[in-house]
Scaffold this motif. Structure first.
Motif, PDB file in Angstrom:
ATOM      1  N   CYS A  33       0.980  -1.260  -0.041  1.00 42.49           N
ATOM      2  CA  CYS A  33       0.086  -0.036   0.180  1.00 42.49           C
ATOM      3  C   CYS A  33       0.745   0.694   0.043  1.00 42.49           C
ATOM      4  O   CYS A  33       0.234   1.984  -0.926  1.00 42.49           O
ATOM      5  CB  CYS A  33      -1.388  -0.045   1.529  1.00 42.49           C
ATOM      6  SG  CYS A  33      -2.232   0.878   1.445  1.00 42.49           S
ATOM      7  N   ALA A  34       1.996   0.826   0.109  1.00 40.96           N
ATOM      8  CA  ALA A  34       2.747   2.228   0.615  1.00 40.96           C
ATOM      9  C   ALA A  34       3.418   2.813  -1.009  1.00 40.96           C
ATOM     10  O   ALA A  34       3.834   4.187  -1.047  1.00 40.96           O
ATOM     11  CB  ALA A  34       4.285   2.506   2.237  1.00 40.96           C
ATOM     12  N   VAL A  35       5.042   1.586  -1.590  1.00 38.50           N
ATOM     13  CA  VAL A  35       4.565   1.597  -2.344  1.00 38.50           C
ATOM     14  C   VAL A  35       3.225   2.480  -3.561  1.00 38.50           C
ATOM     15  O   VAL A  35       3.546   3.326  -4.103  1.00 38.50           O
ATOM     16  CB  VAL A  35       5.225   0.571  -3.142  1.00 38.50           C
ATOM     17  CG1 VAL A  35       5.560   0.581  -4.709  1.00 38.50           C
ATOM     18  CG2 VAL A  35       5.766  -0.073  -2.257  1.00 38.50           C
ATOM     19  N   LEU A  36       2.336   1.761  -3.319  1.00 39.56           N
ATOM     20  CA  LEU A  36       1.450   3.178  -4.393  1.00 39.56           C
ATOM     21  C   LEU A  36       1.376   4.162  -4.309  1.00 39.56           C
ATOM     22  O   LEU A  36       0.873   4.832  -5.569  1.00 39.56           O
ATOM     23  CB  LEU A  36      -0.574   1.554  -4.062  1.00 39.56           C
ATOM     24  CG  LEU A  36      -0.276   0.167  -4.679  1.00 39.56           C
ATOM     25  CD1 LEU A  36      -1.537  -0.279  -4.373  1.00 39.56           C
ATOM     26  CD2 LEU A  36      -0.709   0.546  -5.875  1.00 39.56           C
ATOM     27  N   ARG A  37       0.756   4.553  -2.437  1.00 37.15           N
ATOM     28  CA  ARG A  37       0.375   5.692  -2.890  1.00 37.15           C
ATOM     29  C   ARG A  37       1.550   6.575  -2.922  1.00 37.15           C
ATOM     30  O   ARG A  37       1.346   7.294  -3.603  1.00 37.15           O
ATOM     31  CB  ARG A  37       0.422   5.840  -1.476  1.00 37.15           C
ATOM     32  CG  ARG A  37      -1.009   5.022  -0.553  1.00 37.15           C
ATOM     33  CD  ARG A  37      -1.381   5.035   0.594  1.00 37.15           C
ATOM     34  NE  ARG A  37      -1.639   6.326   1.128  1.00 37.15           N
ATOM     35  CZ  ARG A  37      -3.027   7.177   0.831  1.00 37.15           C
ATOM     36  NH1 ARG A  37      -3.678   6.452   0.702  1.00 37.15           N
ATOM     37  NH2 ARG A  37      -3.372   8.433   1.715  1.00 37.15           N
ATOM     38  N   ALA A  38       2.928   6.056  -2.709  1.00 38.94           N
ATOM     39  CA  ALA A  38       4.141   6.481  -3.230  1.00 38.94           C
ATOM     40  C   ALA A  38       4.044   6.912  -4.522  1.00 38.94           C
ATOM     41  O   ALA A  38       4.297   8.421  -5.177  1.00 38.94           O
ATOM     42  CB  ALA A  38       5.675   6.134  -2.490  1.00 38.94           C
ATOM     43  N   SER A  39       3.815   6.240  -5.075  1.00 39.25           N
ATOM     44  CA  SER A  39       3.722   6.148  -6.974  1.00 39.25           C
ATOM     45  C   SER A  39       3.231   6.775  -7.211  1.00 39.25           C
ATOM     46  O   SER A  39       3.200   7.670  -8.691  1.00 39.25           O
ATOM     47  CB  SER A  39       3.767   4.726  -7.521  1.00 39.25           C
ATOM     48  OG  SER A  39       3.944   4.529  -8.772  1.00 39.25           O
ATOM     49  N   ILE A  40       1.827   6.828  -6.869  1.00 41.36           N
ATOM     50  CA  ILE A  40       0.955   8.166  -7.455  1.00 41.36           C
ATOM     51  C   ILE A  40       0.915  10.089  -6.814  1.00 41.36           C
ATOM     52  O   ILE A  40       1.182  10.201  -7.889  1.00 41.36           O
ATOM     53  CB  ILE A  40      -0.509   7.474  -6.782  1.00 41.36           C
ATOM     54  CG1 ILE A  40      -1.344   5.998  -7.342  1.00 41.36           C
ATOM     55  CG2 ILE A  40      -1.813   8.725  -6.648  1.00 41.36           C
ATOM     56  CD1 ILE A  40      -2.173   5.114  -6.140  1.00 41.36           C
TER      57      ILE A  40
END
Length: 159
Positions: free
Chosen positions: A15-22
């Motif tokens: 989830c942290a990767v998804l959010r950081a990428s966005i």
């Protein structure tokens, strides 16, 4: 780097990767608009990511490097790619391309004839370079102005 199925224990880090990428990599799509970001990030919670990892009829894959998740991708058995995001620190190193290939392979193994997705403006050229074609006019998603429906025939798909 290894690509594997996500587990329930991966949910928070994925989830942290998804959010950081966005937030960091998709600024051309959300223009730092808090309303767009809020809508885009609303379903990017550890609970939802855990549900995606445990859902029937779909796969959630993670790319792991040195023990850390560096990319997250999801695909339905029908071939619809639902998420494909890379950690900002892993951008432009082939991680996204490797994850996309794994998502396509998973869809083909499950009988999909083609992969479909809705691409951000940021990722549009990435998908074009990997054989995807635009299948319709740009759409608005989460308040963004250009999300492109795209598709690609899958190699090895079929009976």
């Amino acid at each position: 780097m290894i690509i594997r199925d996500a587990t329930l224990d991966d949910a928070a880090e994925a989830c942290a990767v998804l959010r950081a990428s966005i937030i960091q990599l998709c600024t051309a799509d959300h223009h730092d608009d808090p309303d767009i970001l809020s809508r885009w990030l609303a379903n990017k919670t550890p609970e939802n990511v855990a549900a995606w990892a445990d859902a029937k009829g779909r796969s959630l894959l993670v790319a792991v490097e040195d023990g850390a998740i560096v990319a997250v991708g999801g695909v339905k058995d029908s071939g619809e790619i639902t998420v494909n995001y890379v950690a900002p620190r892993a951008r432009f190193r082939g991680v996204s391309a490797a994850l996309l290939a794994a998502l396509e392979l998973r869809a083909a193994e499950r009988g999909a004839q083609q992969a479909t997705l809705l691409s951000t403006w940021t990722a549009h050229h990435f998908y074009l370079a990997r054989g995807y074609q635009v299948t319709g006019p740009p759409q608005s998603k989460f308040g963004t102005t250009a999300s492109y429906p795209m598709a690609k025939a899958l190699a090895g798909a079929g009976p």
